[in-house]
Design an enzyme around this catalytic site. Structure first.
Site, PDB file in Angstrom:
ATOM      1  N   LYS A 180      96.317  46.477  82.236  1.00  0.00           N
ATOM      2  CA  LYS A 180      96.838  45.529  83.219  1.00  0.00           C
ATOM      3  C   LYS A 180      96.290  45.914  84.591  1.00  0.00           C
ATOM      4  CE  LYS A 180     101.134  43.851  85.201  1.00  0.00           C
ATOM      5  NZ  LYS A 180     102.582  43.778  85.035  1.00  0.00           N
ATOM      6  N   LYS A 234      95.228  41.841  80.826  1.00  0.00           N
ATOM      7  CA  LYS A 234      95.824  40.961  81.824  1.00  0.00           C
ATOM      8  C   LYS A 234      95.297  41.269  83.210  1.00  0.00           C
ATOM      9  CE  LYS A 234     100.363  40.381  83.766  1.00  0.00           C
ATOM     10  NZ  LYS A 234     101.700  40.878  83.770  1.00  0.00           N
TER      11      LYS A 234
HETATM   12  C1  PBG Z   1     105.723  42.602  85.979  1.00  0.00           C
HETATM   13  C2  PBG Z   1     104.877  41.513  85.436  1.00  0.00           C
HETATM   14  C3  PBG Z   1     103.978  40.775  86.190  1.00  0.00           C
HETATM   15  C4  PBG Z   1     103.476  39.788  85.353  1.00  0.00           C
HETATM   16  C5  PBG Z   1     104.064  39.943  84.086  1.00  0.00           C
HETATM   17  N1  PBG Z   1     104.934  41.040  84.153  1.00  0.00           N
HETATM   18  C6  PBG Z   1     103.631  40.837  87.633  1.00  0.00           C
HETATM   19  C7  PBG Z   1     103.250  42.092  88.268  1.00  0.00           C
HETATM   20  O1  PBG Z   1     102.813  43.056  87.641  1.00  0.00           O
HETATM   21  O2  PBG Z   1     103.392  42.134  89.492  1.00  0.00           O
HETATM   22  C8  PBG Z   1     102.493  38.746  85.808  1.00  0.00           C
HETATM   23  C9  PBG Z   1     102.389  37.510  85.014  1.00  0.00           C
HETATM   24  C10 PBG Z   1     101.770  36.356  85.713  1.00  0.00           C
HETATM   25  O3  PBG Z   1     101.240  36.472  86.843  1.00  0.00           O
HETATM   26  O4  PBG Z   1     101.794  35.269  85.122  1.00  0.00           O
HETATM   27  N2  PBG Z   1     105.848  43.753  85.353  1.00  0.00           N
END
Ligand code: PBG
Length: 310
Positions: A180, A234
């Site tokens: 991520k 992601k």
């Molecule tokens: C938080 C989380 C995030 C997303 C999914 N879980 C945001 C972040 O890490 O700030 C993002 C998903 C999206 O932007 O659609 N743990």
């Protein structure tokens, strides 16, 4: 006949945002056509998903601000929004759909970080992991099928796996958000879960540097060795090279998350007439399949599944 890849509704995971109350739908201005729904209406959305052959939904709560604290204790409250939604879906839909639940503290903390912070705002890995374990067990007890840690702390997959075993949740899967990235594409999501106004700074001390690709392979390999059943890359479209590498090199189901900022870009292009929605959505989703994704989390899941019925 010679098409190498095919998209079906079975490839889609639909993210849903939960809000408090009854019969409540709240629009999210930065995510056109996506709403937060109260638990009763979430159940209606899930029934629609089942009818469309979508195999799995992903739940994210917008915790009321008076329940957000420095250490995010609401995350392990057995009656929080997430658990209410899991139980309501299970009651209404049985095992007809997979329930994937996000594990991270950001919807529950008063500062919007995914973990527990020290006096300087630095996210502490090990303290956070122990809170995530409580959160994961809480969700498993409510009936989640797939625990999905999205926090990027080190060592949390192994610790959560052990705790699930200890609590006899032998059949609860772990889907790790393993690669991520610290991304500018998450903005609308933070609006949706209400953490945008709260978050100071960024998440670069635990999310990945967009410059790196080998590091993603190391992160994914670590989570596999700790017991992840599947992994996630992601954001999605800007990181298809990572999806492809994980698919080719590590032989594990890899999911891609077409995140909120990607969705917002597509919808913005559609709104100005720069693109045709059906064409651009289907092309972007097919690209994930071509890269080797087993499934795709997308806010267009319901829209795409309707188009894929025939
Ligand atoms: C938080 C989380 C995030 C997303 C999914 N879980 C945001 C972040 O890490 O700030 C993002 C998903 C999206 O932007 O659609 N743990």
């Amino acid at each position: 006949m010679v098409q190498e890849n095919k998209l079906t509704p079975h490839d889609l995971i639909w993210p849903l945002f939960i809000t408090s109350g009854n019969n409540v739908e709240e629009a999210i201005s930065s995510l056109p056509h996506v709403s937060r729904w109260s638990v009763d209406l979430i159940v209606e959305r899930v029934k629609e998903a089942i009818d469309l052959n979508i195999p799995c939904i992903a739940l994210f709560p917008n915790t009321p601000s008076d329940k957000r604290t420095v250490n995010g204790e609401e995350s392990s409250n057995a009656d929080n929004l997430m658990c209410q939604a899991i139980r309501a879906i299970r009651d209404a839909c049985g095992d007809d759909i997979g329930i994937l639940t996000d594990v991270a503290l950001d919807p529950y903390t008063s500062h919007g970080q995914d973990g527990i912070i020290d006096d300087n705002g630095y996210v502490l890995n090990d303290e956070t992991v122990s809170a995530l374990v409580d959160q994961a067990i809480n969700q498993a007890q409510a009936g989640a099928d797939i625990i999905a840690p999205s926090d990027m702390m080190d060592g949390r997959i192994g610790t959560i796996r052990k705790a699930l075993e200890m609590h006899e949740f032998h059949n609860v899967q772990i889907m790790s958000y393993a690669a991520k990235y610290a991304s500018a594409f998450y903005g609308p999501f933070r609006d949706a879960v209400g953490s945008n106004g709260l978050l100071k700074g960024d998440k670069k001390t635990y999310q990945m540097d967009p410059a790196n690709s080998d590091e993603a392979i190391r992160e994914v390999a670590m989570d596999i060795s700790e017991g992840a059943d599947s992994v996630m890359v992601k954001p999605g479209m800007p990181y298809l090279d990572i999806v492809k590498r994980v698919h080719n090199e590590l032989n594990i189901p890899v999911y891609a998350y077409q995140v909120s900022g990607e969705y917002a870009m597509i919808e913005a292009a559609v709104a100005t007439g720069a693109a045709d929605r059906e064409a651009i959505v289907m092309e972007s989703l097919l690209a994930f399949k071509r890269a080797g994704a087993s499934a795709i989390l997308t806010y267009h899941a319901q829209y795409a599944a309707k188009l894929l019925q025939h």
